[in-house]
Every structure is written in C-alpha cells, then in structure tokens.
Design an enzyme around this catalytic site. Structure first.
Site, PDB file in Angstrom:
ATOM      1  N   LYS A   1      33.097 -37.801   9.063  1.00 27.10           N
ATOM      2  CA  LYS A   1      32.006 -37.474   9.991  1.00 27.10           C
ATOM      3  C   LYS A   1      31.508 -38.737  10.684  1.00 27.10           C
ATOM      4  O   LYS A   1      31.652 -39.836  10.141  1.00 27.10           O
ATOM      5  CB  LYS A   1      30.829 -36.888   9.194  1.00 27.10           C
ATOM      6  CG  LYS A   1      31.042 -35.491   8.669  1.00 27.10           C
ATOM      7  CD  LYS A   1      29.785 -34.998   7.962  1.00 27.10           C
ATOM      8  CE  LYS A   1      29.982 -33.587   7.438  1.00 27.10           C
ATOM      9  NZ  LYS A   1      30.185 -32.595   8.495  1.00 27.10           N
TER      10      LYS A   1
ATOM     11  N   ARG B   1      34.273 -23.943   2.561  1.00 21.88           N
ATOM     12  CA  ARG B   1      35.026 -22.703   2.358  1.00 21.88           C
ATOM     13  C   ARG B   1      36.112 -22.880   1.295  1.00 21.88           C
ATOM     14  O   ARG B   1      36.499 -21.922   0.632  1.00 21.88           O
ATOM     15  CB  ARG B   1      35.600 -22.225   3.702  1.00 21.88           C
ATOM     16  CG  ARG B   1      36.536 -23.194   4.366  1.00 21.88           C
ATOM     17  CD  ARG B   1      36.714 -22.916   5.864  1.00 21.88           C
ATOM     18  NE  ARG B   1      35.622 -23.492   6.665  1.00 21.88           N
ATOM     19  CZ  ARG B   1      35.551 -23.401   7.993  1.00 21.88           C
ATOM     20  NH1 ARG B   1      36.465 -22.745   8.665  1.00 21.88           N
ATOM     21  NH2 ARG B   1      34.537 -23.955   8.634  1.00 21.88           N
TER      22      ARG B   1
HETATM   23  N1  BES Z   1      28.440 -29.275   5.585  1.00 19.24           N
HETATM   24  C1  BES Z   1      29.038 -29.131   6.853  1.00 19.24           C
HETATM   25  C2  BES Z   1      28.249 -28.227   7.784  1.00 19.24           C
HETATM   26  C3  BES Z   1      26.971 -28.789   8.337  1.00 19.24           C
HETATM   27  C4  BES Z   1      27.009 -29.738   9.337  1.00 19.24           C
HETATM   28  C5  BES Z   1      25.768 -28.314   7.916  1.00 19.24           C
HETATM   29  C6  BES Z   1      25.836 -30.223   9.873  1.00 19.24           C
HETATM   30  C7  BES Z   1      24.589 -28.782   8.451  1.00 19.24           C
HETATM   31  C8  BES Z   1      24.626 -29.738   9.436  1.00 19.24           C
HETATM   32  C9  BES Z   1      30.438 -28.519   6.709  1.00 19.24           C
HETATM   33  O1  BES Z   1      31.127 -28.893   5.573  1.00 19.24           O
HETATM   34  C10 BES Z   1      31.239 -28.989   7.885  1.00 19.24           C
HETATM   35  O2  BES Z   1      31.449 -30.156   7.983  1.00 19.24           O
HETATM   36  N2  BES Z   1      31.631 -28.066   8.735  1.00 19.24           N
HETATM   37  C11 BES Z   1      32.362 -28.383   9.900  1.00 19.24           C
HETATM   38  C12 BES Z   1      33.445 -27.355  10.077  1.00 19.24           C
HETATM   39  C13 BES Z   1      34.428 -27.711  11.144  1.00 19.24           C
HETATM   40  C14 BES Z   1      35.275 -28.881  10.713  1.00 19.24           C
HETATM   41  C15 BES Z   1      35.297 -26.491  11.404  1.00 19.24           C
HETATM   42  C16 BES Z   1      31.396 -28.374  11.085  1.00 19.24           C
HETATM   43  O3  BES Z   1      30.525 -27.517  11.131  1.00 19.24           O
HETATM   44  O4  BES Z   1      31.506 -29.258  11.914  1.00 19.24           O
HETATM   45 MN    MN Z   2      32.188 -30.704   5.849  1.00 18.43          MN
END
Ligand code: BES
Ligand code: MN
Ligand code: ZN
Length: 495
Positions: A277, A351
């Site tokens: 990230k 997931r």
């Molecule tokens: N934990 C995150 C989702 C999240 C991001 C929650 C920001 C709250 C604030 C999750 O694990 C994630 O990173 N999801 C990705 C999925 C994507 C790679 C398809 C996302 O939402 O960017």
């Molecule tokens: Mn994630």
C-alpha cells in the site's frame, strides 16, 4: 459506569450536571421549564441571550444557576418542535456528551418526560447509556500522563412522573452491555499493531471465555495446515507473527439448536503485502482487525446479557506483511473448500482469510452466518463513513440486519450481489482469482468471492471499512457495528 433511576424535584437533584432541551423556537422542554421556574427565569434568560440557537447540536453550559442544586445546567438544542423524535433526542444528547467529555463533571442527570410512550423512553435510555459509556471512553494505556477528565462515574435518569421502571432497567442493562462490548472493540482496535497481534486477540478471546464461561479453542498454524486452510496461511507467510484461528462458543440456547455463527476479519496489520500500500495513513491499517474486534465486542455483550441463544464466533487472524517468504502476486493456493485461488493482488487478503473461516463455519451447521470485515476501500467510496454495507445470499437475513441497525441506531444498507458480478470471477490459471472486475463495484465483487464459499447456509457479509474507525483529529475506533450485532442477536434470542 453507575446507572440509576430517580424521581422527585429535578431542581433539588444533587448532581454535577443536569441536561435539558430547548427547541429552536426558544420554547423550553418540560424539564427545562421546571428548572426555569425553580431558578426564577434564569434558564429562559440564558436562552434569550442568544448564546444557544436551539438548533439540534447547539449547546450552552450554565454554571451555578440560582435555585438549582445541580452544579451545572447543560442546555441542548432540540431543533424544530414539530420534527422532534427519538432520534433528535439522541442526536442532541450526543452533542451534549461531547461537551461533557471535556468538562470536569463526573456524574450527569438526564430528565425523561414520562408523558412520552414507554417504548420511546426505554429506547432513549438505552441510547443514553451507550452515549455515556462512549463519552467516558479513553485510550490512555500507552500515555505517560493520562488525561483524567472523565464523566465516567454515574448517570441518573430522572422521571417527572410514573414510568415502567422495569422496562427502563432492562434498557439500561442492554445499553450497558452494548457500551461495554463497544469499549472492548475500541480498545482492541486502538491498540497499536505491535501489541495487538494475532496472539493478543487470542488472549482477549481467552479472557472473555474465562469471564463468561465460553468455550475457547485456538487453532495454531499446524492445525490450520492439517485442515488445509491454505488461503489463510498464504496471507500470514510474510509475517514473523504466527497466525491464529480463534473459536468462541456460547451455549446459551437450547441444546443442539443451530447456532448463529459470527466471523470477523482479523488482519492485525495490512501493509498490502508484496502488492504494498502507499504509506500515507498506512497506520490506520491497524484497524484491519476490527471485524474481529467487533465480533469479540459482540461476544462480550452476549456474555453480559447471558443471551439464551447459541452463538459461535470465528476469528481468522494474522498479519499481511511483505517479506522473503511472502505470497507473490500470481501464486496459486488451494482453499480449505478445495477451490484453487490465483492471488493476483496480495492486498485483497481479507477475503483469503475469510473464505477458509467460512468453510470452517460449516461444521457448526449454522442457523445463519454473519461476517464483519474492513474488506474494501470501495466501501468507503460507496457509503462513506455513515453506513455499513450489507451483502447476503438471503434477502430476509439482510433485512433482519438492516432492521437491527435501525433499532440500534447503527445504520446499515443492503447492497446487491448477483450473477453478473459473480461472473467476473475468472482466472486463466485457477478456479477463481482473488480480485475481479477492476475497481468498479469492488465491494460487490469482494462479496461475490466470499459468496463462493457460503453455498451451504444462509449468510450475510458486513463491509465495515467506512464505519469501524474515524480518521483525522478524532482518530479512533467507533465500536461499530457492535450495536447492530447486539440487537440482531437480542431479537434472535427473543429478548
Ligand atoms: N483492508 C483493506 C480495505 C480497506 C482499505 C479498508 C482502506 C479501509 C480503508 C483491504 O484488505 C484491501 O486492501 N482491499 C483492497 C482490495 C483491492 C486490492 C481489490 C482495496 O480496497 O483497495
Ligand atoms: Mn488489503
Ligand atoms: Zn485488509
């Protein structure tokens, strides 16, 4: 927090602060009018000064009002009298508690108008108890010098006439159990990720088991390997911290009755893994275990209420880190259910840990399964920070959860899934990919991934990415959706 119910002359209550309402027409509520009379017009004079508009959210704190025993009178705006509702009362009281949080009053008196319907008064009492516990909440454990200003001592509900006190005591009990459950959720969420590790969540579950006689089982990595929880394990590979799979069982219902199974995402820190990230606000990914936090909090509520219901909680928990042994984009692993999964993005890890937990849930022959997860950033785009998204393979279950959110004042909304979204789950090399459809409808396609593992029971998924915590100056866990879950379970337990 001590809660009590009292009658008698409001102006003679010994309390640090009495909280009363005023409408935007400058008309006083019944309780405010009673204080005005005792103070020979001091309340109306304060309102006439123009320092409070009476709009919902407006507030004026008065000290040492003559003729009144309470040390302070806090006026709160009720807004338009015609639009006054239970929700207005709670919104006004919420603004009042924001002021109380910063003042030195340690106990508060909240007058109730007994001319209102009994159910309405009970609802207000439950909500007020939750607000009071929330206002008293501090996360001071890791500060050398604690901020001790605290309204945490006592709340007295004052009755101006006869009321169904039994119903009010029951409402206090519910509010207290919800508030304490939320506090546990908040503590677990706010705790930094170097402390709130998978082992820490396991020990929090053990503490609950001890306090409330739950059955607690912690599956270690070896047991998970034996079960074939490879999608879960693939997420934890980059971390030095061992993963845990937490099982809590509350057998409060009839022997053999199908349990409600709660599943919470417990990523104690989400760096994204190799699909790392951006660094801005990455600290907030300590909250990526708030699905687990909410389920542990809800279990505390269940325990405090001794709910006559069978409830099982499952928490898959690990850390999502990059590292020499971390899962790579392109890796294919076999889930416990037997589907092979192509991990195209290691940041779509929630997931991956949930799908094995959802498969494990089958062995409990559940009445229903409800999961909560900070699953997708797309959820924040869709519903912001106000409403939790609900996805389900059963419309009735979704409606039940939305309804529980209304009763709990913890908003949620049912979003669609459906075949066209599900059809996007296509991989050239495995049964399914862990991402599909690009950014568009990201929360729905994530739910569809989970839906592939929940064919044998009624299931709902709550995406709490927008509602589990607040960012900015008031950064902190919210304790949501514990109130919603609590009311969902209360109703199922028939209380
Ligand atoms: N934990 C995150 C989702 C999240 C991001 C929650 C920001 C709250 C604030 C999750 O694990 C994630 O990173 N999801 C990705 C999925 C994507 C790679 C398809 C996302 O939402 O960017
Ligand atoms: Mn994630
Ligand atoms: Zn995550």
């Amino acid at each position: 927090m001590e809660f009590s119910i009292k009658g008698g002359d409001l102006s003679k209550q010994k309390t640090d602060c009495v909280v009363v309402g005023v409408f935007d027409s400058k008309k006083l509520s019944t309780a405010a009018a009673a204080l005005d009379k005792a103070s020979k017009g001091a309340i109306l004079a304060a309102v006439s000064s123009g320092d409070i508009t009476g709009k919902c959210g407006s507030i004026l704190l008065l000290q040492a009002v003559p003729g009144i025993t309470a040390k302070r009178v806090l006026l709160m705006g009720y807004g338009n009298e015609k639009e006054y509702s239970n929700k207005t009362f709670v919104a006004s009281l919420s603004a009042a508690f924001k002021v109380l949080k910063k003042c030195a009053a340690t106990d508060v008196t909240i007058p109730l108008n007994t001319k209102h319907a009994s159910a309405d008064i009970a609802w207000k009492v439950e909500q007020a108890a939750i607000l009071a516990i929330d206002a008293a909440y501090r996360f001071n454990q890791l500060k050398s010098k604690a901020d001790n200003k605290n309204i945490g001592k006592a709340v007295t509900f004052h009755l101006d006439g006869k009321a169904n006190e039994k119903a009010l005591h029951a409402a206090i009990k519910r509010g207290n159990a919800i508030g304490e459950g939320m506090n546990l959720t908040k503590d677990l969420g706010n705790m930094p990720p170097n402390i709130a590790t998978p082992a820490y969540l396991a020990s929090a579950a053990k503490d609950l088991a001890k306090a409330f006689k739950f059955k607690c089982t912690i599956l270690e990595k070896k047991a998970m390997e034996k079960l074939g929880m490879n999608t879960l394990l693939s997420v934890s590979k980059g971390s030095y911290l061992p993963p845990k799979f937490i099982v809590l069982e509350h057998n409060g219902g009839k022997k053999g009755a199908a349990p409600v199974v709660l599943v919470g995402k417990g990523i104690t820190f989400d760096t994204g893994g190799i699909s790392i990230k951006p660094s801005a606000e990455m600290d907030e990914m300590k909250y990526d275990m708030q699905g687990a936090g909410a389920m542990l909090g809800a279990m505390k509520t269940v325990g405090m209420m001794k709910l006559p219901l069978n409830v099982v909680m499952l928490v898959p928990t690990c850390e999502n880190m990059p590292g020499g042994n971390a899962t790579r984009p392109g890796d294919i692993v076999k889930s416990m259910a037997g589907h092979t999964v192509e991990i195209l993005n290691t940041d779509a890890e929630g997931r991956l840990i949930l799908c094995d937990a959802l498969t494990y849930a089958e062995r409990f022959k559940p009445a229903v399964v409800v999961d909560a997860a900070t699953l997708t950033g797309a959820m924040v785009i869709a519903l912001g920070h106000i409403t939790t998204g609900i996805f389900a393979n059963d419309d009735k279950l979704a409606a039940e959860l939305v309804g529980a959110g209304v009763v709990a004042n913890d908003a949620a909304w049912h979003l669609p899934m459906g075949e066209e979204y599900d059809a996007l789950l296509k991989s050239n090399f495995a049964d399914i990919p862990n991402i599909s459809g690009g950014r568009a409808g990201g929360s729905i396609t994530a739910a569809c991934f989970l839906g592939r593992f929940t064919k044998s029971y009624k299931w709902a998924h709550m995406d709490i990415a927008g509602t589990a915590w607040k960012s900015g100056a008031d950064k902190g866990a919210t304790g949501r959706p514990v109130p919603l879950l609590a009311h969902f379970l209360f109703k199922r337990a028939g209380i």
